[in-house]
Motif scaffolding. Structure first.
Motif, PDB file in Angstrom:
ATOM      1  N   UNK A 109       0.828  -1.209   0.000  1.00  0.00           N
ATOM      2  CA  UNK A 109       0.000   0.000   0.000  1.00  0.00           C
ATOM      3  C   UNK A 109       0.857   1.251   0.000  1.00  0.00           C
ATOM      4  N   UNK A 110       2.076   1.147   0.562  1.00  0.00           N
ATOM      5  CA  UNK A 110       2.990   2.280   0.641  1.00  0.00           C
ATOM      6  C   UNK A 110       4.409   1.719   0.694  1.00  0.00           C
ATOM      7  N   UNK A 111       5.357   2.476   0.145  1.00  0.00           N
ATOM      8  CA  UNK A 111       6.762   2.072   0.161  1.00  0.00           C
ATOM      9  C   UNK A 111       7.553   3.133   0.907  1.00  0.00           C
ATOM     10  N   UNK A 112       8.316   2.701   1.886  1.00  0.00           N
ATOM     11  CA  UNK A 112       9.064   3.592   2.774  1.00  0.00           C
ATOM     12  C   UNK A 112      10.554   3.440   2.490  1.00  0.00           C
ATOM     13  N   UNK A 113      11.200   4.536   2.065  1.00  0.00           N
ATOM     14  CA  UNK A 113      12.635   4.549   1.809  1.00  0.00           C
ATOM     15  C   UNK A 113      13.347   5.164   3.014  1.00  0.00           C
ATOM     16  N   UNK A 114      14.190   4.375   3.673  1.00  0.00           N
ATOM     17  CA  UNK A 114      14.899   4.817   4.879  1.00  0.00           C
ATOM     18  C   UNK A 114      16.272   5.329   4.469  1.00  0.00           C
ATOM     19  N   UNK A 115      16.509   6.629   4.669  1.00  0.00           N
ATOM     20  CA  UNK A 115      17.792   7.261   4.334  1.00  0.00           C
ATOM     21  C   UNK A 115      18.246   6.923   2.915  1.00  0.00           C
TER      22      UNK A 115
END
Length: 642
Positions: A111-117
């Protein structure tokens, strides 16, 4: 009408969600990270907390990152890839995207993609995601001031390029999370948009004064403090708050609003229409306290060079001392002034540092400031450094050269780390590259006043004069600022009249809870200029930081009052609230994008269909792999013939 709607929106933002009885949709979150466990730092620990929170709240997640041997964490799948180690920064890798990432993403249907740093792996994944999953919203989180490291490592010409790259990567995402308000101001000044706060929390059932271990103090050569220490500087309301926090910690309950939370909760039970805090409903208990754990026995220390690897090359020389030591008359005068007060303390004051032992953490300032303390004060203090890193060998040699009473404890975690916080007296944290400073929050929760720098992250957590003391590097290193003699400066600081601030002694023991200093936070260039060893600016900052250390080493009552207020303030930050802020951000971007969640049956049917025609696995991709292998074998055979 408009004002009423604005008030309603602000109220909803202050709560975890608009209606506590509303059923929240289950989310599928894909996380792309440059680093992951078992590497332990602030980013990986926060990411682990987020995954645990998603699992506890019924959400589903998948992690894409470096290959670490971990296939699952907190019930979520972990997909790894290979990377090339960085020569200039051991422990970090440049990770490369693999076709399997895109295939697993489409099968997972996030549903959502989270890019960490995002900086390297994120730069490769973002275009692929926007090509193969164009309708999925993306968010990012900013944790590390990587562009500033270019200046710190002697490459200032590269900083602007890194800022442009970082800004362009985060601009591809619909929301950017950062840990603190000071970091958000800095990012907005650099041209970042849609920046929201993703704060941090602390486990008050683990980190607290109750984790104190007198056996550990004895291993440091420090006798236990008196059983009772009278302090009359706390108001009655603050004393009630402190008692509530300590009682809640023993019962395994997290209190996020102090004593007033109980009154608001009581009003809720009597009046169901009250929109006040509902933390006692929202924040689940974390279990009983572990204060009686047998793990509190002292861990091994590293207070000598045994076990420390030799540096490459045989011609290792330490830099010259930061401060001259030829002013013997001033030192003798100050020594005679403070000897009587110093001898009254029957227990050593433990100065604790926790964090990565690397040069960008600015530990050199702490060691030099500890060295220039007056001899009687230094004899009554103990420096304990917890952590590991590439600069440990150098700093160990530096402490031995100066003959300092310093102990290096190595990497610690869990209850052992909590016992080290609680068994110390002060927390010294001279870093200026933090975006939040998780160790600062853990120290505050353990009842330690913090002596740090007026820098991003630290200034968001420490209330100067109330829960600790902050050094304004810009004011301290300016040659044009008025300066009296070192002797007068030190004597003024001992009377509570430090030249660093305009606060009086009554202000230092007051109840002001404004964090940081009223002056602007110095820039990275100003920090780099002031923290360069063997310069007049560094000598001045070292002397001023030493004054702050001496101020709290000598004044135990002020130290205790600050520690009690620090514990109260830190108890307001819970991990549940911090992690749920990210989930609310996910829900917001999904709602703005207008996408809807698939049911479990629809998702399973879609995954089975995509497994048959997954991207990058068709005949063309297989042919490319065969050609690549053939070329590799041909190259290898030609080398054998030569």
């Amino acid at each position: 009408m408009a004002s009423a709607q604005t008030a309603s929106v602000n109220l909803n933002r202050s709560l975890p969600y608009a209606n506590t009885d509303q059923k929240r949709p289950k989310l599928r979150v894909a996380i792309v990270t440059e680093n992951f466990l078992p590497k332990v730092d602030g980013v990986t620990r926060t990411l682990a907390r987020l995954l645990e929170h998603l699992n506890a709240e019924g959400h589903e997640a998948i992690v894409f990152g470096p290959e670490t041997g971990i296939r699952q964490y907190a019930g979520h799948a972990v997909v790894g890839t290979f990377g090339v180690p960085l020569i200039v920064y051991p422990g970090l890798k440049l990770n490369f995207m693999r076709p399997r990432f895109v295939r697993r993403l489409q099968q997972f249907k996030p549903d959502v993609i989270h890019f960490v740093d995002p900086i390297w792996l994120g730069a490769q994944m973002l275009p692929a995601v926007q090509k193969w999953l164009p309708h999925v919203p993306c968010v990012s989180s900013y944790h590390t001031n990587l562009p500033t490291y270019a200046t710190l490592f002697g490459m200032p010409w590269l900083e602007e390029t890194m800022w442009n790259l970082t800004r362009s990567l985060h601009a591809r995402c619909e929301m950017v999370f950062c840990p603190s308000e000071s970091t958000r101001r800095m990012l907005r000044g650099k041209g970042f948009e849609n920046v929201e706060i993703w704060s941090r929390g602390v486990d008050t059932t683990m980190f607290g004064p109750s984790a104190r271990d007198d056996n550990l103090r004895a291993s440091w050569g420090c006798t236990p403090n008196p059983a009772t220490l009278q302090n009359t500087s706390l108001s009655s309301s603050e004393a009630e708050q402190l008692a509530l926090v300590q009682l809640a910690a023993k019962l395994g309950i997290q209190v996020s609003r102090g004593s007033s939370a109980m009154h608001r909760r009581k009003s809720q039970l009597t009046n169901g229409n009250s929109p006040d805090d509902e933390s006692f409903i929202r924040t689940p208990p974390t279990g009983p306290s572990l204060t009686g754990s047998p793990e509190l026995s002292p861990p091994p220390s590293y207070d000598s060079l045994s076990g420390v690897p030799e540096l490459p090359g045989a011609a290792f020389e330490l830099p010259p001392p930061a401060l001259p030591t030829n002013n013997k008359s001033s030192s003798q005068v100050v020594t005679s002034t403070i000897t009587a007060n110093t001898q009254q303390q029957t227990s050593k004051t433990v100065l604790l540092y926790v964090g990565r032992i690397s040069w960008e953490k600015n530990i050199r300032l702490l060691i030099e400031a500890f060295r220039v303390l007056p001899a009687p004060v230094r004899a009554n203090a103990k420096l304990v450094i917890v952590g590991d890193g590439p600069a440990r060998a150098d700093l160990t040699r530096l402490c031995q050269k100066y003959q300092l009473d310093a102990t290096f404890m190595g990497h610690q975690k869990g209850q052992r780390l909590a016992s080290m916080y609680a068994s110390s007296s002060l927390f010294a944290f001279p870093s200026f590259t933090e975006t939040f400073g998780q160790v600062v929050l853990e120290a505050l929760a353990s009842g330690l006043p913090v002596i740090g720098l007026h820098a991003e992250g630290t200034s968001d957590l420490v209330s100067h004069g109330t829960t600790g003391l902050l050094l304004d590097v810009k004011a301290s290193s300016t040659p044009s600022s008025p300066r009296s003699s070192p002797q007068k400066n030190r004597l003024a600081a001992l009377r509570g009249e430090s030249t660093l601030t305009n606060k009086t002694t009554s202000d230092l023991s007051g109840s002001d809870t404004t964090n940081g200093l009223p002056t602007p936070i110095p820039s990275v260039g100003e920090f780099a200029f002031a923290m360069h060893p063997n310069t007049p600016a560094f000598e001045s900052c070292t002397r001023e930081y030493s004054l702050l250390l001496e101020r709290l080493i000598r004044d135990r009552n002020l130290r205790t009052a600050m520690g009690q207020r620090a514990q109260i303030q830190a108890s307001k930050k819970t991990w549940w609230d911090a992690m749920d802020a990210v989930v609310r951000g996910y829900e917001k971007v999904i709602q703005e994008r207008g996408t809807s969640n698939l049911s479990d049956e629809e998702l399973e049917a879609l995954r089975k269909e995509q497994q048959k025609v997954a991207p990058l696995t068709g005949p063309i991709a297989k042919l490319c792999v065969v050609v690549y292998l053939a070329l590799f074998v041909a190259l290898w055979l030609s080398m054998l013939r030569d």
